[in-house]
Write an enzyme that holds these catalytic residues in place. Structure first.
Site, PDB file in Angstrom:
ATOM      1  N   HIS A  28       1.016  -1.187   0.404  1.00  0.00           N
ATOM      2  CA  HIS A  28      -0.178  -0.909  -0.081  1.00  0.00           C
ATOM      3  C   HIS A  28       1.224   1.598   0.145  1.00  0.00           C
ATOM      4  O   HIS A  28       2.231   1.365   0.661  1.00  0.00           O
ATOM      5  CB  HIS A  28      -0.911  -0.318   1.402  1.00  0.00           C
ATOM      6  CG  HIS A  28      -1.697   0.836   0.783  1.00  0.00           C
ATOM      7  ND1 HIS A  28      -2.066   2.536   1.245  1.00  0.00           N
ATOM      8  CD2 HIS A  28      -3.161   0.954   0.689  1.00  0.00           C
ATOM      9  CE1 HIS A  28      -2.912   2.652   0.783  1.00  0.00           C
ATOM     10  NE2 HIS A  28      -3.831   1.991   1.418  1.00  0.00           N
ATOM     11  N   ARG A  65      -6.952  10.518   0.970  1.00  0.00           N
ATOM     12  CA  ARG A  65      -6.938  10.976  -1.170  1.00  0.00           C
ATOM     13  C   ARG A  65      -8.088  10.832  -1.681  1.00  0.00           C
ATOM     14  O   ARG A  65      -7.969  12.148  -3.133  1.00  0.00           O
ATOM     15  CB  ARG A  65      -5.960  10.079  -1.854  1.00  0.00           C
ATOM     16  CG  ARG A  65      -4.500  10.468  -1.138  1.00  0.00           C
ATOM     17  CD  ARG A  65      -3.668   9.545  -1.536  1.00  0.00           C
ATOM     18  NE  ARG A  65      -3.970   7.723  -1.326  1.00  0.00           N
ATOM     19  CZ  ARG A  65      -4.090   6.571  -2.084  1.00  0.00           C
ATOM     20  NH1 ARG A  65      -4.273   6.393  -2.409  1.00  0.00           N
ATOM     21  NH2 ARG A  65      -3.767   5.498  -1.018  1.00  0.00           N
TER      22      ARG A  65
END
Length: 591
Positions: free
Chosen positions: A265, A299
């Site tokens: 990730h 995000r």
């Protein structure tokens, strides 16, 4: 115990399978080596993906389309396929992806109705062409979902339909002379004594034991075997993610697929990858330290990524492997990048941001100049970066191909700002045990279904390919957990079982002891219980013994330990709902 099915693993996949089985009249034994339910499902915070019909409720964040007509099962399948790196002609992959996408709405509605958790807020994560990631208004998606469904499973246990065996590990599977499942061999650690071993005869077993992203330090490590190059990274996984179910299934001839595919990730809070040639003091400490994931939803609601020069370097909503590659080869002297979120985005992620602030993973800064000082770059450079980003947002595309610009305003009027340092970390086992579209485990010798053996969740492989689309972890758990629970053949239902082996903190909400009968605990007495081996915390006027929960807490043990021996109501209230405490028995009232 006379049971119809043994489910191994009490994360979201195992809990979903258990509840679906119970609803069909099954007697289920639910086994987990941890003392608490949840596993890595409890760490997932961004949400669960589902393509909803136009009439579905929910709000949409950001500047993307607010119409459900903008999404479709075909588009969701295409996003998942594109993320996986699979070819459209790969029938095995497209078959599993088809099940995921087509059943996503059914699974989400089943969860909403059966578990009574709304999941009404809809956002857009990286790699998605539409907003289809659902989360609750009250807290982090994974932990809220786990607590809610655990409550229902414990109610079934109170009715005798589930035998809860928490703190019990699966040692091996028993197979008869015909090559079919005939039982499970379990082991329960005993204090100061030899472990208790027992064999449970059963012809149907569901493996939902999760992945192997923390399988680092033993001779049978799957990560060492299949991806030794990733050992330099930290992991976002709990220490329990050691591939136990994989090893047990492989030992009886189960097929595997894509075992070398392990997802890194791009955004975990914390130190950079460990340099094997450097001293511990020079590279951020022990590589086995679990990092806290910086949820992708940040995000999704507008956070941008900046390198050491104060420049953007990628589409923040790009696929995870794309972003990881950009960060691995980007401008950063220590492997860490700045994540910057404006106030408008923070208001949307109104559970994540306070949580990360409490853990000191995000810092609140009032002005662009303060952000520049924090980063160690000239403020003029940041302003130039932001001006270009504003222009790109107005055009609807930037040099990296970014098309979605949610809460894209970064100027002197858009503060305060929230900044943190992020780095890639090992996150998810993409490969695993091979299954068919019904969740039946396949045999290595001929690719046919293994009679009596099923699997769901991260233990399985073949769905995600080389890269998992954000939000598909919880979706996979829901879809295939429910699917397996509906698929296992059952005899005619008979009388329920007595549930045993439950830790006191897993007792049902209908505990016979009322609050009036609880002893009073003073702040002085509470303060004495402030260690990992003796951890009491006061919440909403009650005192709870969280000792056995310290290492399993989804937010990390430091969040628990920061409030050991004191009143933790404020931090609890910023992240969770009061209903979560229904899953824990208080030991006293707080004076």
């Amino acid at each position: 115990h006379d049971v119809d099915v043994v489910v191994v693993g009490a994360g979201l996949a195992g809990l979903s399978a258990t509840l679906a089985l119970v609803d069909r009249g099954a007697r289920v034994m639910l086994v987990d080596k941890n003392k608490f339910t949840g596993g890595n499902s409890a760490y997932a915070s961004s949400g669960v993906n589902a393509v909803m019909p136009p009439s579905a409720p929910g709000s949409t964040e950001g500047s993307g389309s607010t119409a459900d007509e903008a999404d479709s099962v075909a588009l969701y399948m295409n996003d998942t396929l594109r993320s996986s790196g699979r070819d459209i002609t790969d029938s095995k992959a497209t078959g599993l992806i088809g099940v995921l996408a087509h059943r996503s709405h059914v699974a989400l509605e089943w969860f909403r109705n059966r578990v009574k958790l709304p999941l009404e807020v809809r956002g857009q994560l990286g790699g998605h062409s539409a907003a289809r990631t659902w989360r609750p208004t009250t807290g982090m998606a994974g932990s809220e979902m786990v607590f809610a469904i655990t409550r229902e499973v414990k109610r079934a246990a109170a009715n005798g339909d589930v035998v809860l065996r928490l703190g019990t590990a699966l040692d091996s599977l028993a197979v008869d002379e015909h090559g079919e499942i005939s039982g499970v061999n379990l082991r329960t650690p005993q204090k100061g004594d030899v472990d208790k071993e027992e064999s449970i005869p059963v012809t149907n077993v569901v493996l939902a034991t999760g992945g192997f992203a923390s399988d680092l330090d033993n001779t049978s490590s799957l990560l060492k075997q299949f991806r030794p190059d990733l050992l330099k990274y930290r992991t976002t996984n709990g220490p329990f993610a050691t591939g136990d179910g994989h090893k047990v299934a492989m030992a009886v001839g189960a097929a595997t697929v894509d075992m070398d595919q392990v997802q890194v990730h791009p955004t975990a809070f914390g130190p950079p990858p460990k340099d094997p040639a450097a001293d511990e003091s020079d590279n951020g400490g022990d590589s086995t330290e679990r990092l806290t994931l910086c949820a992708e939803i940040l995000r999704g609601v507008g956070a941008i990524l900046l390198d050491d020069n104060g420049q953007r370097f990628a589409d923040e909503l790009g696929k995870r492997d794309y972003l990881t590659d950009k960060m691995t080869h980007g401008v950063s002297k220590d492997g860490l990048y700045t994540l910057l979120l404006p106030e408008a985005g923070a208001k949307v992620a109104n559970k994540h941001v306070p949580h990360y602030m409490k853990k000191k993973l995000l810092t609140k800064l009032e002005t662009i100049d303060e952000v520049a000082d924090w980063m160690g770059v000239p403020s003029a450079i940041l302003r130039t970066t932001f001006d270009k980003y504003h222009d790109d947002a107005a055009r609807g595309i930037d040099e990296f191909g970014k098309k979605f610009f949610h809460n894209a305003k970064f100027d002197d009027t858009s503060g305060p700002f929230y900044v943190g340092r992020v780095t890639p970390a090992v996150h998810y086992s993409l490969g695993g045990i091979a299954i068919n579209a019904d969740g039946k485990v396949l045999r290595a010798k001929d690719g046919l279904p293994y009679k009596g053996l099923y699997a769901a969740g991260e233990i399985t492989g073949g769905l995600h390919g080389i890269n998992r689309l954000g939000g598909n972890a919880l979706t996979e758990c829901l879809v295939f957990g429910q699917l397996v629970g509906e698929s296992v053949p059952l005899p005619t239902p008979v009388s329920p079982l007595e549930s045993t082996g439950v830790h006191s903190m897993q007792a049902t909400a209908d505990s016979p002891e009322s609050p009036a009968e609880l002893p009073r605990i003073t702040s002085a007495e509470l303060a004495k219980h402030n260690t990992k081996t003796d951890c009491w915390i006061a919440v909403y006027g009650k005192v709870y013994d969280f000792t056995d929960f310290v290492e399993e807490h989804p937010g990390g043990e430091e969040t628990i330990m920061d409030h050991a021996g004191v009143d933790g109501t404020e931090i609890f209230d910023s992240v969770h709902t009061r209903a979560m405490l229904d899953d824990f028995d208080p030991i006293g009232t707080f004076e």
